[in-house]
Motif scaffolding. Structure first.
Motif: not given
Length: 560
Positions: A70-82
């Motif tokens: 996984y790309v670092p911070m990618a899931l955190t960014s995805l949660l914020a966007i969604y």
């Protein structure tokens, strides 16, 4: 967030259908099979419910994407966007990574080591991959297929040895092997710490003429090795050993040059480079009737030596009874089965001294002056004696072991069960190198320098003779070669003795005085310029240097 710390879907997580209502609406994942990249797409939906990290991990695991990198911070960014209701067309959140391998050779090329970085959703390393890289690196010898299979099955490895060469084995050095049981040795066999048992040297062993003394075992040949690249690794052969020239009383066997024979009947003595045979003179007693004894060999006195008599021997002196105040001088060891009485304090017997190049052994000693080139062993008591030894002094074995009064000097250690006496008799105990040892080191250096200068002059002559063979006498060249060989052996012998004495100088700084039972007041312990005087009676103790101060050393820890 570092790669090792990134959010990764949990394989065991499951989405509860009751909790999933409204969650994930408008969120889709797509894996590009060609590039192996996982994208997330978000289309805002008014009915969408907020999602959290746990739900997102479970969703990714359910879709089979848990093992991707996984790309670092990618899931955190995805949660914020969604959760903020934003739209995103293609957000890269992970990628498929194949396993990688590397093979490193040790500096000597005797080992090849495998490291496998495990796959993250991608292709694992195969046995064919490992073998192909081994071939690429030129590894052909000692491949360990079982270890490779285990690493492949594990999917990861860190420095696993998968190929091992064969190290070269140097040949064993040649050696001289004694054929005589219980032969005495003039080479000191004591440990540097002085922790030795009392030695009873026993009777003098004799051999007959032409009896085999020693055999020379030739050096072994080295066994060549091979590295993992298939290159041969040569192994050196062992160093040959030869009998020393001119061994007194011995000769090489004409039929077998690897065997040493006794030339005369006498006492065999092991020395550096072989064994000598010394004649043995046996006499019932030494007194006015027998006269003084001066013998080139070893002397055995069955009984006593009377006061005022003299015995000089180039070998050992063995006395079965008691030695009254007398003068003994031996090139080897002195053994007195009874005891030694000296003339200290008596003017008419003041020159009565026992001097030996080896070790001195006696049942007891009283008012005796003893100088030993190796060590002194006294079983019972040393009372008001002047004892000096180049290595160790030990008083006490099966009997009392008292050192009372007088002066006792040894380079490395002095050990007694009881040192001093309750009535505070002055007893001087000194450890460290004697001035005589320092003088001997200087003498050896001068002798060695002189012989090396002679050897250099002869070498120059031999070089000239080699370049101008018609200008020199062949007989002179032959004599020069023999002289050069003799000088080389002498220089080597002098250097060995000089190195041994220099080593002794170094060890003397760690010299100790050990009272196994009691150290009484009235004893003075000295090491160089440092002195220690016990105040009152001390129990078992060891006196030595610690942090620049002479005093009792701490007891070793249990089991040390």
């Amino acid at each position: 967030m570092e790669p090792d710390e990134q959010m990764e879907p949990c394989m065991e997580a499951e989405i509860d259908p009751a909790e999933a209502v409204g969650k994930g609406l408008g969120l889709t994942f797509s894996l590009d099979e060609e590039s192996g990249v996982l994208f997330a797409r978000v289309e805002p939906d008014p009915a969408a419910m907020p999602i959290d990290e746990s739900w997102l991990n479970a969703r990714l695991a359910e879709d089979g994407h848990a093992r991707l990198r996984y790309v670092p911070m990618a899931l955190t960014s995805l949660l914020a966007i969604y959760n903020s209701g934003q739209a995103v067309e293609a957000l890269k959140i992970a990628e498929r990574v194949d396993a990688s391998l590397s093979i490193i050779l040790s500096p000597d090329a005797l080992q090849a080591m495998l490291t496998i970085v495990p796959a993250q959703g991608g292709r694992p390393v195969t046995k064919a991959d490992v073998l192909a890289q081994l071939t690429e690196k030129g590894v052909t010898e000692g491949i360990l297929l079982d270890d490779i299979n285990r690493a492949i099955a594990a999917g990861q490895a860190q420095g696993v040895v998968i190929a091992r060469g064969r190290a070269p084995v140097p040949g064993e050095n040649g050696r001289l092997e004694s054929l005589v049981a219980q032969v005495r040795s003039r080479v000191p066999r004591l440990t540097e710490t002085g922790q030795v048992d009392f030695r009873d040297l026993g009777d003098i062993v004799t051999v007959r003429a032409d009896q085999p003394l020693m055999v020379r075992r030739p050096a072994g040949r080295g066994v060549a090795g091979v590295d993992v690249l298939g290159r041969e690794l040569p192994a050196p052969d062992g160093q040959e050993v030869a009998f020393a020239p001119a061994l007194k009383g011995a000769r090489t066997d004409p039929q077998n040059p690897d065997q040493l024979l006794a030339e005369i009947a006498g006492q065999p003595v092991e020395v550096a480079g072989g064994m000598t045979v010394e004649p043995v003179y046996v006499i019932p007693a030494v007194n006015m009737a027998s006269g003084n004894v001066n013998f080139d060999g070893s002397v055995v006195v069955r009984g006593d030596v009377a006061a005022g008599m003299r015995i000089r021997a180039t070998g050992d002196i063995e006395i079965g009874g008691t030695a009254d105040p007398c003068h003994l001088e031996a090139g080897g060891n002195v053994v007195i089965k009874g005891g030694a009485l000296g003339g200290l304090g008596r003017t008419e017997l003041a020159d009565c001294t026992i001097r030996c190049a080896g070790s001195f052994t006696s049942g007891y000693a009283q008012q005796a002056r003893v100088e030993a080139g190796d060590s002194i062993f006294i079983d019972d008591m040393a009372m008001q004696c002047d004892l000096s030894a180049a290595n160790h002094i030990r008083v006490g074995n099966r009997r009392r072991g008292h050192i009372i009064g007088g002066r006792v000097l040894a380079a490395l250690s002095i050990t007694g069960k009881v040192i001093g006496s309750p009535n505070r008799i002055a007893t001087h105990v000194e450890v460290g190198v004697t001035p005589a040892t320092s003088r001997r080191i200087l003498e050896l250096a001068r002798e060695r320098d002189a012989r090396e200068k002679q050897l250099l002059d002869i070498s120059k002559y031999l070089i000239f003779a080699d370049r101008n063979p018609t200008k020199v006498d062949p007989n002179t060249v032959e004599r020069a070669c023999a002289t050069a060989s003799r000088l080389s052996a002498e220089v080597e012998t002098l250097r060995d003795e000089e190195n041994a004495l220099n080593h002794l100088m170094e060890l003397s700084g760690q010299a100790t005085v050990c009272a196994e039972n009691v150290l009484h007041e009235g004893v003075v312990v000295q090491l160089g310029a440092n002195r220690f005087r016990p105040r009152g009676e001390m129990g078992p103790c060891v006196i030595g240097m610690l942090d620049g101060t002479l005093g009792p050393l701490p007891e070793p820890a249990p089991g040390a």
